[in-house]
Design an enzyme around this catalytic site. Structure first.
Site, PDB file in Angstrom:
ATOM      1  N   ARG A 154     107.225  31.248 -46.280  1.00 40.94           N
ATOM      2  CA  ARG A 154     108.474  31.308 -45.532  1.00 40.94           C
ATOM      3  C   ARG A 154     108.280  32.051 -44.214  1.00 40.94           C
ATOM      4  O   ARG A 154     107.315  32.788 -44.045  1.00 40.94           O
ATOM      5  CB  ARG A 154     109.559  32.006 -46.355  1.00 40.94           C
ATOM      6  CG  ARG A 154     109.261  33.471 -46.655  1.00 40.94           C
ATOM      7  CD  ARG A 154     110.249  34.050 -47.655  1.00 40.94           C
ATOM      8  NE  ARG A 154     111.617  33.946 -47.201  1.00 40.94           N
ATOM      9  CZ  ARG A 154     112.198  34.806 -46.371  1.00 40.94           C
ATOM     10  NH1 ARG A 154     111.506  35.835 -45.895  1.00 40.94           N
ATOM     11  NH2 ARG A 154     113.445  34.662 -46.006  1.00 40.94           N
ATOM     12  N   LEU A 155     109.220  31.797 -43.310  1.00 40.15           N
ATOM     13  CA  LEU A 155     109.362  32.586 -42.090  1.00 40.15           C
ATOM     14  C   LEU A 155     110.761  33.180 -42.115  1.00 40.15           C
ATOM     15  O   LEU A 155     111.722  32.516 -42.519  1.00 40.15           O
ATOM     16  CB  LEU A 155     109.188  31.715 -40.844  1.00 40.15           C
ATOM     17  CG  LEU A 155     107.770  31.291 -40.459  1.00 40.15           C
ATOM     18  CD1 LEU A 155     107.815  30.433 -39.196  1.00 40.15           C
ATOM     19  CD2 LEU A 155     106.874  32.489 -40.241  1.00 40.15           C
ATOM     20  N   ASP A 156     110.897  34.415 -41.648  1.00 48.36           N
ATOM     21  CA  ASP A 156     112.200  35.057 -41.627  1.00 48.36           C
ATOM     22  C   ASP A 156     113.202  34.259 -40.785  1.00 48.36           C
ATOM     23  O   ASP A 156     112.827  33.493 -39.894  1.00 48.36           O
ATOM     24  CB  ASP A 156     112.095  36.471 -41.046  1.00 48.36           C
ATOM     25  CG  ASP A 156     111.219  37.371 -41.903  1.00 48.36           C
ATOM     26  OD1 ASP A 156     111.134  37.118 -43.120  1.00 48.36           O
ATOM     27  OD2 ASP A 156     110.625  38.309 -41.351  1.00 48.36           O
ATOM     28  N   TYR A 157     114.465  34.494 -41.053  1.00 51.88           N
ATOM     29  CA  TYR A 157     115.567  33.828 -40.357  1.00 51.88           C
ATOM     30  C   TYR A 157     115.420  33.916 -38.837  1.00 51.88           C
ATOM     31  O   TYR A 157     115.611  32.937 -38.120  1.00 51.88           O
ATOM     32  CB  TYR A 157     116.885  34.475 -40.805  1.00 51.88           C
ATOM     33  CG  TYR A 157     118.133  33.882 -40.200  1.00 51.88           C
ATOM     34  CD1 TYR A 157     118.651  32.682 -40.668  1.00 51.88           C
ATOM     35  CD2 TYR A 157     118.823  34.554 -39.186  1.00 51.88           C
ATOM     36  CE1 TYR A 157     119.811  32.143 -40.130  1.00 51.88           C
ATOM     37  CE2 TYR A 157     119.981  34.030 -38.639  1.00 51.88           C
ATOM     38  CZ  TYR A 157     120.473  32.824 -39.120  1.00 51.88           C
ATOM     39  OH  TYR A 157     121.616  32.297 -38.583  1.00 51.88           O
ATOM     40  N   THR A 176     112.644  34.534 -37.138  1.00 48.86           N
ATOM     41  CA  THR A 176     111.275  34.278 -36.685  1.00 48.86           C
ATOM     42  C   THR A 176     111.067  32.782 -36.495  1.00 48.86           C
ATOM     43  O   THR A 176     111.488  31.979 -37.330  1.00 48.86           O
ATOM     44  CB  THR A 176     110.255  34.817 -37.700  1.00 48.86           C
ATOM     45  OG1 THR A 176     110.457  36.217 -37.868  1.00 48.86           O
ATOM     46  CG2 THR A 176     108.830  34.570 -37.227  1.00 48.86           C
TER      47      THR A 176
END
Length: 244
Positions: A104-107, A109
């Site tokens: 995942r990538l942060d919201y 990012t």
């Protein structure tokens, strides 16, 4: 069921329903049936002629697909969101397979995000021991010195975690605006890792982008666009993970 064919948990993972590890747990929990019979032991092999039902849903084996998305900021790295926010799957309306993000990538990012319906491939890339390079570019408030940047490689304690970077480079500084651009390479991928590391040093992140995943970059893509990975790229990623 047969002595030939492929292991049941592998077939379930390749279908895109879940990862192999979770497939194994579903089998142990008695939630998998083969030809109408509940299976609760590992090692069972199946063929294309066997009827497999997972948690009450018949299994349809999908063709494996692999994508690279340039994830924009303000998008959730998930298949769905209970708060109704935009998720990465929303960019794949014409893709029929049940794909999911690898990690995942942060919201907040942006950058490289791989998606697939191949659970084995996803697990291979995400396993920490395979040490796949993930390269981030962070714009931060303040200008860290060499000693502070070296701490990122030695390890930064945050809550109960010790967070480490593999490599750190100071790319540029703006003394007038008191900001810096830092390149950070990670192998692990703990929650908000880059942001937490830099915040612990006293340099809050203004903007964060994942520039590269192993050798896969964003060339030719704008935020919100995606492309299919080539068979060569998929094989190289698999080979790199297995070699490492």
């Amino acid at each position: 069921m047969t002595n030939n064919g492929e292991r049941l948990q592998k077939v379930i993972a390749q279908s895109g329903v879940t990862s192999r590890r979770k497939a194994e747990q579903l089998i142990l929990d008695g939630k998998v049936k083969v030809n109408g019979e509940t299976v609760q032991e590992m090692g069972i092999k199946v063929t294309a002629n066997d009827e497999i039902v997972v948690d009450g849903v018949p299994l349809e084996k999908e063709t494996p697909v692999y994508f690279l998305l340039y994830k924009p900021r303000g998008v959730i790295s998930s298949v769905k969101d209970d708060k109704g926010r935009k998720v990465v799957i929303d960019y794949f309306n014409t893709v029929e397979q049940r794909i999911f993000p690898i990690g995942r990538l942060d919201y907040d990012t942006s950058g490289v995000l791989l998606l697939t319906n191949d659970g084995d491939f996803a697990n291979l890339l995400m396993h920490p021991r395979h040490e796949m390079d993930k390269v981030y570019i962070a714009k931060v408030k303040g200008i860290p010195n060499k000693k502070e940047l070296a701490l990122l490689q030695k390890g930064i304690r945050s809550d109960k975690d010790v967070l480490k970077a593999v490599q750190v480079n100071l790319l540029s500084t703006d003394h007038q605006k008191k900001t810096s651009i830092i390149e950070i390479t990670l192998h692990e991928g703990k929650n908000r890792q880059v942001r937490r590391m830099l915040e612990e040093l006293g340099y809050p992140v203004i903007k964060l982008k994942r520039e590269r995943y192993d050798f896969i970059g964003l060339e030719g893509l704008n935020a919100g666009e995606y492309r299919a990975l080539t068979p060569k790229e998929v094989n190289q990623l698999r080979a790199h993970a297995q070699k490492l």
